[in-house]
Write a protein that holds these residues in place. Structure first.
Motif, mmCIF file in Angstrom:
data_model
loop_
_atom_site.group_PDB
_atom_site.id
_atom_site.type_symbol
_atom_site.label_atom_id
_atom_site.label_comp_id
_atom_site.label_asym_id
_atom_site.label_seq_id
_atom_site.Cartn_x
_atom_site.Cartn_y
_atom_site.Cartn_z
ATOM 1 N N LEU A 127 14.640 -8.891 21.472
ATOM 2 C CA LEU A 127 15.320 -7.656 21.833
ATOM 3 C C LEU A 127 14.784 -6.494 21.007
ATOM 4 C CD1 LEU A 127 18.936 -9.119 21.857
ATOM 5 C CD2 LEU A 127 17.497 -8.667 23.845
ATOM 6 N N ALA A 128 14.899 -5.317 21.564
ATOM 7 C CA ALA A 128 14.469 -4.116 20.845
ATOM 8 C C ALA A 128 15.557 -3.719 19.859
ATOM 9 C CB ALA A 128 14.211 -2.983 21.824
ATOM 10 N N VAL A 129 15.184 -3.579 18.595
ATOM 11 C CA VAL A 129 16.132 -3.166 17.562
ATOM 12 C C VAL A 129 15.875 -1.713 17.223
ATOM 13 C CG1 VAL A 129 16.943 -3.544 15.210
ATOM 14 C CG2 VAL A 129 16.279 -5.490 16.625
ATOM 15 N N TYR A 130 16.930 -0.932 17.293
ATOM 16 C CA TYR A 130 16.795 0.500 17.069
ATOM 17 C C TYR A 130 16.686 0.781 15.565
ATOM 18 C CZ TYR A 130 18.705 0.156 21.753
ATOM 19 O OH TYR A 130 18.922 -0.185 23.052
ATOM 20 N N ASP A 131 15.609 1.412 15.172
ATOM 21 C CA ASP A 131 15.367 1.710 13.761
ATOM 22 C C ASP A 131 15.016 3.187 13.627
ATOM 23 O OD1 ASP A 131 15.034 1.449 11.076
ATOM 24 O OD2 ASP A 131 13.024 0.588 11.192
ATOM 25 N N THR A 132 16.014 4.033 13.817
ATOM 26 C CA THR A 132 15.803 5.468 13.745
ATOM 27 C C THR A 132 16.460 6.022 12.486
ATOM 28 O OG1 THR A 132 17.801 5.881 15.037
ATOM 29 C CG2 THR A 132 15.721 5.708 16.246
ATOM 30 N N ASP A 133 15.976 7.150 12.028
ATOM 31 C CA ASP A 133 16.572 7.806 10.876
ATOM 32 C C ASP A 133 17.896 8.431 11.286
ATOM 33 O OD1 ASP A 133 14.440 7.144 9.240
ATOM 34 O OD2 ASP A 133 13.324 8.957 9.774
ATOM 35 N N ALA A 134 18.965 7.994 10.640
ATOM 36 C CA ALA A 134 20.289 8.505 10.975
ATOM 37 C C ALA A 134 20.417 9.963 10.543
ATOM 38 C CB ALA A 134 21.366 7.668 10.299
ATOM 39 N N LYS A 135 21.059 10.751 11.371
ATOM 40 C CA LYS A 135 21.322 12.153 11.045
ATOM 41 C C LYS A 135 22.676 12.322 10.360
ATOM 42 C CE LYS A 135 17.446 13.473 12.759
ATOM 43 N NZ LYS A 135 16.354 13.895 11.855
ATOM 44 N N ALA A 136 23.538 11.333 10.526
ATOM 45 C CA ALA A 136 24.845 11.358 9.875
ATOM 46 C C ALA A 136 25.215 9.941 9.460
ATOM 47 C CB ALA A 136 25.908 11.936 10.807
ATOM 48 N N THR A 137 25.536 9.761 8.185
ATOM 49 C CA THR A 137 25.879 8.441 7.658
ATOM 50 C C THR A 137 27.206 8.517 6.914
ATOM 51 O OG1 THR A 137 23.548 7.844 7.408
ATOM 52 C CG2 THR A 137 25.145 6.522 6.201
ATOM 53 N N VAL A 138 28.090 7.589 7.228
ATOM 54 C CA VAL A 138 29.395 7.516 6.565
ATOM 55 C C VAL A 138 29.515 6.138 5.919
ATOM 56 C CG1 VAL A 138 31.897 7.654 6.851
ATOM 57 C CG2 VAL A 138 30.391 9.002 8.347
ATOM 58 N N THR A 139 29.757 6.115 4.626
ATOM 59 C CA THR A 139 30.017 4.861 3.913
ATOM 60 C C THR A 139 31.476 4.864 3.483
ATOM 61 O OG1 THR A 139 27.738 4.808 3.102
ATOM 62 C CG2 THR A 139 29.330 3.355 2.023
ATOM 63 N N MET A 140 32.218 3.859 3.928
ATOM 64 C CA MET A 140 33.660 3.851 3.685
ATOM 65 C C MET A 140 34.175 2.420 3.565
ATOM 66 S SD MET A 140 35.048 4.749 7.549
ATOM 67 C CE MET A 140 36.765 4.375 7.125
ATOM 68 N N SER A 141 35.434 2.288 3.268
ATOM 69 C CA SER A 141 36.070 0.978 3.186
ATOM 70 C C SER A 141 36.033 0.286 4.547
ATOM 71 C CB SER A 141 37.521 1.131 2.724
ATOM 72 O OG SER A 141 38.291 -0.002 3.052
ATOM 73 N N SER A 142 35.581 -0.955 4.570
ATOM 74 C CA SER A 142 35.535 -1.696 5.833
ATOM 75 C C SER A 142 36.953 -1.990 6.339
ATOM 76 C CB SER A 142 34.748 -2.993 5.665
ATOM 77 O OG SER A 142 35.318 -3.813 4.661
#
Length: 260
Positions: A127-142
């Motif tokens: 399968l094609a795995v998307y590996d693009t540079d994110a323009k917005a990243t949020v790191t938070m509590s799972s």
């Protein structure tokens, strides 16, 4: 020959639970570098990838040559229910094997159980795995992300995620109710897992099906934090780091609103 030892079966149980709701039959790709998989849901809207590095197993990982193992996760789940979370589980397959051998060692009970799981011939294309540079990243509590998805899912089917430099909001509109949860960037000195970190190169607003996001949150027990990555016209990425062992990533296509 392939062999790997999970020192605690709890980790294997969590990984299986995190994948099987999207697809109950998967192909495990085994190589000297570790264990990986890629699979899509039946509607081909979402994709999950998993990587477990060989060096994370403390020398108990062996692979003489690369192989692909077709596994029924529903059957594997039934089998793993016989194991305690602290039991040791070994997975083993000979070259060109038709079965996966699973050995569960329960030292507290002085018991060793052995099972054979019939392997499947899935013939799955890469399968094609998307590996693009994110323009917005949020790191938070799972756990907080899981709670938001669960609560908003009781109101409507679609969540709008709006990532701005001053915060990220999750909004939903249902037939009778609407709701919004907004998180501001924060650094919790006494609890880093409660902090919210935003890296915004470009403000973004996208809509996603909550049904799939609630499936993704099955991976919550694997990590205290989750990384949400958004890019224009690209699938949403929800990533859970698995301690020092690897990561599980989910990809979901944005919903396109109908326009007249």
């Amino acid at each position: 020959m392939f062999e790997v030892v999970f020192a605690q079966t709890a980790l294997l149980k969590k990984i299986v639970d995190a994948v099987r709701e999207l697809n109950e039959t998967v192909s495990l790709d085994i190589s000297a570098s570790g264990i990986s998989l890629q699979t899509m849901d039946s509607s081909r809207v979402s994709l999950v990838t998993l990587l477990l590095r060989a060096d994370s197993f403390g020398g108990t990982f062996k692979c003489d040559r690369s192989m692909t193992l077709g596994v029924n996760l529903k059957a594997l789940t039934k089998l793993l229910k016989t194991a305690g979370n602290e039991d040791q589980t070994t997975l083993r397959a000979e070259d060109d094997a038709s079965t996966l051998i699973i050995v569960i060692d329960s030292p507290k009970e002085g018991k060793v159980s052995s099972f054979e799981l019939k392997l499947l011939d899935l013939n799955v294309e890469p399968l094609a795995v998307y590996d693009t540079d994110a323009k917005a990243t949020v790191t938070m509590s799972s756990a907080e992300f899981s709670r938001i998805c669960r609560d908003l899912g009781t109101i409507g089917d679609t969540v709008v995620i709006d990532a701005q430099k001053d915060g990220v909001s999750f909004s939903v509109t249902g037939d009778e109710l609407s709701g919004n949860v907004t998180l501001r960037p924060s650094e919790a000195a006494d609890d880093s897992e409660s902090s919210v970190n935003l890296q915004i190169e470009e403000a973004l607003q996208q809509s996603f099906a909550l049904r799939f996001l609630n499936m993704f949150t099955k991976a919550t027990p694997l990590s205290n934090t989750v990384i949400l990555s958004l890019s224009p016209e690209q699938p949403f990425c929800v990533e859970y780091q698995i301690e020092d062992a690897g990561a599980i990533k989910y990809f979901l296509a944005p919903k396109i609103e109908d326009t007249e």
